[in-house]
Design an enzyme around this catalytic site. Structure first.
Site, PDB file in Angstrom:
ATOM      1  N   GLY A  11       0.617  -1.100   0.149  1.00  0.00           N
ATOM      2  CA  GLY A  11      -0.165   0.010  -0.213  1.00  0.00           C
ATOM      3  C   GLY A  11       1.048   1.083   0.043  1.00  0.00           C
ATOM      4  O   GLY A  11       1.237   1.334   1.165  1.00  0.00           O
ATOM      5  N   ALA A  12       0.855   1.809  -0.830  1.00  0.00           N
ATOM      6  CA  ALA A  12       1.820   3.256  -1.224  1.00  0.00           C
ATOM      7  C   ALA A  12       0.596   4.671  -0.864  1.00  0.00           C
ATOM      8  O   ALA A  12       1.716   5.389  -1.611  1.00  0.00           O
ATOM      9  CB  ALA A  12       2.920   2.680  -2.874  1.00  0.00           C
ATOM     10  N   GLY A  13       0.152   4.460  -0.533  1.00  0.00           N
ATOM     11  CA  GLY A  13      -0.272   5.724  -0.493  1.00  0.00           C
ATOM     12  C   GLY A  13      -0.168   6.637   0.638  1.00  0.00           C
ATOM     13  O   GLY A  13       1.423   6.332   0.530  1.00  0.00           O
ATOM     14  N   VAL A  15      -0.079   6.949   4.002  1.00  0.00           N
ATOM     15  CA  VAL A  15       0.610   6.098   5.424  1.00  0.00           C
ATOM     16  C   VAL A  15       2.043   5.199   5.762  1.00  0.00           C
ATOM     17  O   VAL A  15       2.320   5.467   5.504  1.00  0.00           O
ATOM     18  CB  VAL A  15      -0.757   5.221   6.015  1.00  0.00           C
ATOM     19  CG1 VAL A  15      -0.167   4.769   6.622  1.00  0.00           C
ATOM     20  CG2 VAL A  15      -2.009   6.308   6.747  1.00  0.00           C
ATOM     21  N   GLY A  16       1.218   4.988   3.897  1.00  0.00           N
ATOM     22  CA  GLY A  16       2.583   3.700   4.195  1.00  0.00           C
ATOM     23  C   GLY A  16       3.554   4.849   3.103  1.00  0.00           C
ATOM     24  O   GLY A  16       5.411   4.411   3.700  1.00  0.00           O
ATOM     25  N   ARG A  84     -10.648   6.385   5.238  1.00  0.00           N
ATOM     26  CA  ARG A  84     -12.226   7.151   5.540  1.00  0.00           C
ATOM     27  C   ARG A  84     -12.401   8.551   5.185  1.00  0.00           C
ATOM     28  O   ARG A  84     -11.025   8.974   5.264  1.00  0.00           O
ATOM     29  CB  ARG A  84     -12.494   6.797   6.721  1.00  0.00           C
ATOM     30  CG  ARG A  84     -11.507   7.839   7.930  1.00  0.00           C
ATOM     31  CD  ARG A  84     -12.039   7.314   9.383  1.00  0.00           C
ATOM     32  NE  ARG A  84     -11.500   7.769  10.750  1.00  0.00           N
ATOM     33  CZ  ARG A  84     -11.714   8.005  11.699  1.00  0.00           C
ATOM     34  NH1 ARG A  84     -13.365   8.035  12.818  1.00  0.00           N
ATOM     35  NH2 ARG A  84     -10.921   8.524  12.948  1.00  0.00           N
ATOM     36  N   VAL A 120      -1.486  -2.403   9.295  1.00  0.00           N
ATOM     37  CA  VAL A 120      -2.596  -0.611  10.069  1.00  0.00           C
ATOM     38  C   VAL A 120      -3.485  -0.680   9.218  1.00  0.00           C
ATOM     39  O   VAL A 120      -4.394  -0.050   9.485  1.00  0.00           O
ATOM     40  CB  VAL A 120      -1.188   0.029   8.694  1.00  0.00           C
ATOM     41  CG1 VAL A 120      -1.895   1.837   8.947  1.00  0.00           C
ATOM     42  CG2 VAL A 120       0.056  -0.719   9.120  1.00  0.00           C
ATOM     43  N   HIS A 177      -9.421   0.129  18.352  1.00  0.00           N
ATOM     44  CA  HIS A 177      -9.224   1.487  17.562  1.00  0.00           C
ATOM     45  C   HIS A 177     -10.463   1.803  16.796  1.00  0.00           C
ATOM     46  O   HIS A 177     -10.075   2.115  16.138  1.00  0.00           O
ATOM     47  CB  HIS A 177      -7.761   1.304  15.991  1.00  0.00           C
ATOM     48  CG  HIS A 177      -7.330   2.074  15.502  1.00  0.00           C
ATOM     49  ND1 HIS A 177      -6.492   3.310  16.372  1.00  0.00           N
ATOM     50  CD2 HIS A 177      -6.883   2.092  14.530  1.00  0.00           C
ATOM     51  CE1 HIS A 177      -6.443   4.234  15.519  1.00  0.00           C
ATOM     52  NE2 HIS A 177      -6.024   3.340  14.317  1.00  0.00           N
TER      53      HIS A 177
HETATM   54  N1  LIG Z   1      -3.628   1.832  11.997  1.00  0.00           N
HETATM   55  C1  LIG Z   1      -4.138   3.007  12.311  1.00  0.00           C
HETATM   56  O1  LIG Z   1      -3.377   3.669  12.882  1.00  0.00           O
HETATM   57  C2  LIG Z   1      -3.964   3.941  10.571  1.00  0.00           C
HETATM   58  C3  LIG Z   1      -3.780   4.939  10.583  1.00  0.00           C
HETATM   59  C4  LIG Z   1      -4.011   5.603   9.051  1.00  0.00           C
HETATM   60  C5  LIG Z   1      -4.639   4.712   8.701  1.00  0.00           C
HETATM   61  N2  LIG Z   1      -4.991   3.539   8.730  1.00  0.00           N
HETATM   62  C6  LIG Z   1      -5.603   3.598   7.122  1.00  0.00           C
HETATM   63  O2  LIG Z   1      -4.128   2.696   6.268  1.00  0.00           O
HETATM   64  C7  LIG Z   1      -5.193   2.343   5.591  1.00  0.00           C
HETATM   65  C8  LIG Z   1      -3.920   3.086   4.483  1.00  0.00           C
HETATM   66  O3  LIG Z   1      -4.608   4.694   4.146  1.00  0.00           O
HETATM   67  P1  LIG Z   1      -4.097   5.764   3.292  1.00  0.00           P
HETATM   68  O4  LIG Z   1      -4.323   7.066   3.818  1.00  0.00           O
HETATM   69  O5  LIG Z   1      -2.846   5.468   2.634  1.00  0.00           O
HETATM   70  O6  LIG Z   1      -5.125   5.764   2.836  1.00  0.00           O
HETATM   71  P2  LIG Z   1      -4.396   5.561   0.208  1.00  0.00           P
HETATM   72  O7  LIG Z   1      -5.416   5.257   0.065  1.00  0.00           O
HETATM   73  O8  LIG Z   1      -3.640   6.810   0.283  1.00  0.00           O
HETATM   74  O9  LIG Z   1      -3.872   4.338   0.299  1.00  0.00           O
HETATM   75  C9  LIG Z   1      -4.129   3.092  -0.198  1.00  0.00           C
HETATM   76  C10 LIG Z   1      -2.854   2.111  -0.670  1.00  0.00           C
HETATM   77  O10 LIG Z   1      -3.571   1.150  -0.622  1.00  0.00           O
HETATM   78  C11 LIG Z   1      -3.277  -0.062  -2.181  1.00  0.00           C
HETATM   79  N3  LIG Z   1      -4.719  -0.586  -2.808  1.00  0.00           N
HETATM   80  C12 LIG Z   1      -5.059  -0.708  -2.769  1.00  0.00           C
HETATM   81  N4  LIG Z   1      -5.712  -2.201  -2.823  1.00  0.00           N
HETATM   82  C13 LIG Z   1      -4.158  -2.909  -2.697  1.00  0.00           C
HETATM   83  C14 LIG Z   1      -4.373  -4.430  -3.041  1.00  0.00           C
HETATM   84  N5  LIG Z   1      -5.397  -5.656  -3.291  1.00  0.00           N
HETATM   85  N6  LIG Z   1      -2.815  -4.820  -2.786  1.00  0.00           N
HETATM   86  C15 LIG Z   1      -1.759  -3.503  -2.862  1.00  0.00           C
HETATM   87  N7  LIG Z   1      -2.096  -2.463  -2.532  1.00  0.00           N
HETATM   88  C16 LIG Z   1      -3.811  -2.055  -2.888  1.00  0.00           C
HETATM   89  C17 LIG Z   1      -4.413   1.804  -3.090  1.00  0.00           C
HETATM   90  O11 LIG Z   1      -4.060   1.650  -4.325  1.00  0.00           O
HETATM   91  C18 LIG Z   1      -3.370   2.562  -2.242  1.00  0.00           C
HETATM   92  O12 LIG Z   1      -2.494   3.074  -3.386  1.00  0.00           O
HETATM   93  C19 LIG Z   1      -6.616   2.760   5.480  1.00  0.00           C
HETATM   94  O13 LIG Z   1      -7.800   1.207   6.036  1.00  0.00           O
HETATM   95  C20 LIG Z   1      -6.559   3.213   6.930  1.00  0.00           C
HETATM   96  O14 LIG Z   1      -8.229   3.879   7.022  1.00  0.00           O
HETATM   97  C21 LIG Z   1      -4.652   3.173   9.586  1.00  0.00           C
END
Ligand SMILES: NC(=O)c1ccc[n+]([C@@H]2O[C@H](COP(=O)([O-])OP(=O)(O)OC[C@H]3O[C@@H](n4cnc5c(N)ncnc54)[C@H](O)[C@@H]3O)[C@@H](O)[C@H]2O)c1
Length: 310
Positions: A11-13, A15-16, A84, A120, A177
Site C-alpha cells: 500500500g503505497a498511499g 500512510v505507506g 475513511r 495498519v 482503535h
Molecule cells: N492503524 C492506524 O492507526 C491507521 C492510521 C491511518 C490510516 N489507517 C488505515 O490505513 C489504510 C491506508 O490509508 P491511506 O490513507 O494510506 O490510504 P490511501 O488510499 O492513500 O492508500 C491506500 C493504498 O492501498 C493501495 N491498495 C489498494 N488495494 C491494494 C492491494 N490489493 N494491494 C496493494 N495495494 C493496494 C491503493 O492503491 C492505495 O495506494 C486505510 O485503511 C486507513 O484507514 C490506519
C-alpha cells in the site's frame, strides 16, 4: 557485517509512503513499496530516494507491483485498503478492506515466511484478527498498529493542556482503535512519573480524553482526508523496536489467549516489542471502570468480527 534489514510496505498511499519516509530517514532498513497501481510505488520510492543526498540518509527505497520484490523481508507493513472520508467511521471500511487484506496476506507470507507483519489497514482490530487467521504465523509475529498512534495523540494533547514538554508526558491508550471504544487510561498518565491528576482537574482530563478519541476524526474533518504523518511515525516506532530489538513498551493490537480474561480476539494492550515481535503482553491492573470500558471495547470488536462477511 550484519545484513541490511529489509522492510516491505504494501500500500503505497499516504500512510505507506509516509512510513517509508520515516523509516528511510532513520536508516532502519532498505524499503520496498508495493501497490496495485502501476507506477505509483516506483515513483514514490524514487521521490524518497532523491531526498537522501540532502537529508543524509543512504538506504535503498524501491517500488514494485510484484510481491517477488518483497522476498526475504524482516518486517512487512500492510497499509493496503481504503481510508475513511469525513463523517465516516473506521468500521464502515470493513468489507472492502477485508477483501483486500485476504488477497494481500497470502503473497506476503509466501515471499517472507520469516517476517513480522505490522497491520495498519482499518478497521484495525478486525484486520489484525483476519491477518492472524490468514497468515498462519505465531501471534507474536502479527501486530496491529493502533495504540502507538492513539497514545502519541493522547501524549500530545496532555502536553498541550499541561504546557510542558511532550518528552516528559507518558500515557497509553488500550482497547479498540475506534473513536467510540478506545480506552485512554489517564490513571496511568504521568509527567515524569507524577500523575497528571496532580496538575489537571477531572474535567480537564475528560476533555483531553474526548479529544484523543476523536484525534483521527478531527484531522479528517479539517483536511477532508485521513491522517498520515503521525500514523507513519507510529509505524516507524514499531518497526524500529522490532528491527533494533529495543524491547519497547508500546500498546499494540495483538491476539489475546486468556490475557485480560479474553480469548480469540485482537485488541490493543501494552506489549513488549523486540526482535521476536510481540515478546510479552503486559497485564495492567485495571480498576472497575477501566475494566468495564475494556470489556465493552472487546465486545464492540467481537460485534465487528461477527458482521464481517466470510
Ligand atoms: N492503524 C492506524 O492507526 C491507521 C492510521 C491511518 C490510516 N489507517 C488505515 O490505513 C489504510 C491506508 O490509508 P491511506 O490513507 O494510506 O490510504 P490511501 O488510499 O492513500 O492508500 C491506500 C493504498 O492501498 C493501495 N491498495 C489498494 N488495494 C491494494 C492491494 N490489493 N494491494 C496493494 N495495494 C493496494 C491503493 O492503491 C492505495 O495506494 C486505510 O485503511 C486507513 O484507514 C490506519
Amino acid at each position: 557485517m550484519p545484513k541490511r534489514a529489509k522492510v516491505s510496505i504494501v500500500g503505497a498511499g499516504t500512510v505507506g509512503t509516509t512510513a517509508a519516509h520515516w523509516i528511510a530517514s532513520r536508516e532502519l532498513a532498505d524499503v520496498v513499496l508495493v501497490d496495485i497501481i502501476e507506477g505509483l510505488p516506483q515513483g514514490k520510492a524514487l521521490d524518497i530516494m532523491q531526498a537522501g543526498p540532502i537529508a543524509g540518509f543512504d538506504v535503498r527505497v524501491t517500488g514494485s507491483n510484484d510481491y517477488a520484490a518483497t522476498a526475504g523481508s524482516d518486517v512487512v507493513v500492510i497499509t493496503a485498503g481504503i481510508a475513511r472520508k469525513p463523517g465516516m467511521t473506521r468500521e464502515q471500511l470493513i468489507d472492502t478492506n477485508a477483501g483486500i487484506m485476504r488477497s494481500v496476506v497470502g503473497p506476503v507470507v509466501q515471499h517472507s515466511p520469516g517476517a513480522t507483519l505490522v497491520v495498519v489497514t482499518n478497521p484495525l482490530d478486525a484486520m489484525t484478527y483476519l491477518t492472524v487467521k490468514a497468515a498462519g504465523l505465531s501471534r507474536a509475529r502479527v501486530i496491529g498498529e493502533s495504540g502507538a498512534l492513539d497514545s502519541t495523540r493522547f501524549r500530545t494533547f496532555l502536553a498541550m493542556e499541561l504546557a510542558v514538554s511532550v518528552n516528559d508526558v507518558h500515557a497509553l491508550v488500550v482497547g479498540a482503535h475506534t473513536d467510540k471504544d478506545m480506552v485512554p487510561l489517564p490513571r496511568y498518565a504521568t509527567v515524569r512519573g507524577i500523575p497528571v491528576s496532580h496538575f489537571l482537574s477531572a474535567a480537564q482530563i475528560e476533555a483531553v480524553v474526548a479529544r484523543t478519541r476523536r484525534g483521527g476524526a478531527e484531522i479528517t474533518e479539517l483536511m477532508k482526508a485521513s491522517a498520515f504523518t503521525a500514523p507513519g511515525a507510529s509505524i516507524c516506532e514499531m518497526v524500529e523496536a522490532i528491527l533494533r530489538d529495543q524491547k519497547r513498551v508500546i500498546p499494540c493490537c495483538v491476539y489475546l489467549d486468556g490475557e485480560y480474561g479474553e480469548r480469540d480476539v485482537c485488541v490493543g494492550v501494552p506489549v513488549v516489542l523486540g526482535a521476536g515481535g510481540m515478546e510479552r503482553i503486559i497485564e495492567l491492573p485495571l480498576d472497575s471502570s477501566e475494566k468495564a470500558a475494556f470489556k465493552a471495547s472487546v465486545g464492540a470488536i467481537r460485534e465487528m468480527l461477527g458482521a464481517m462477511k466470510a
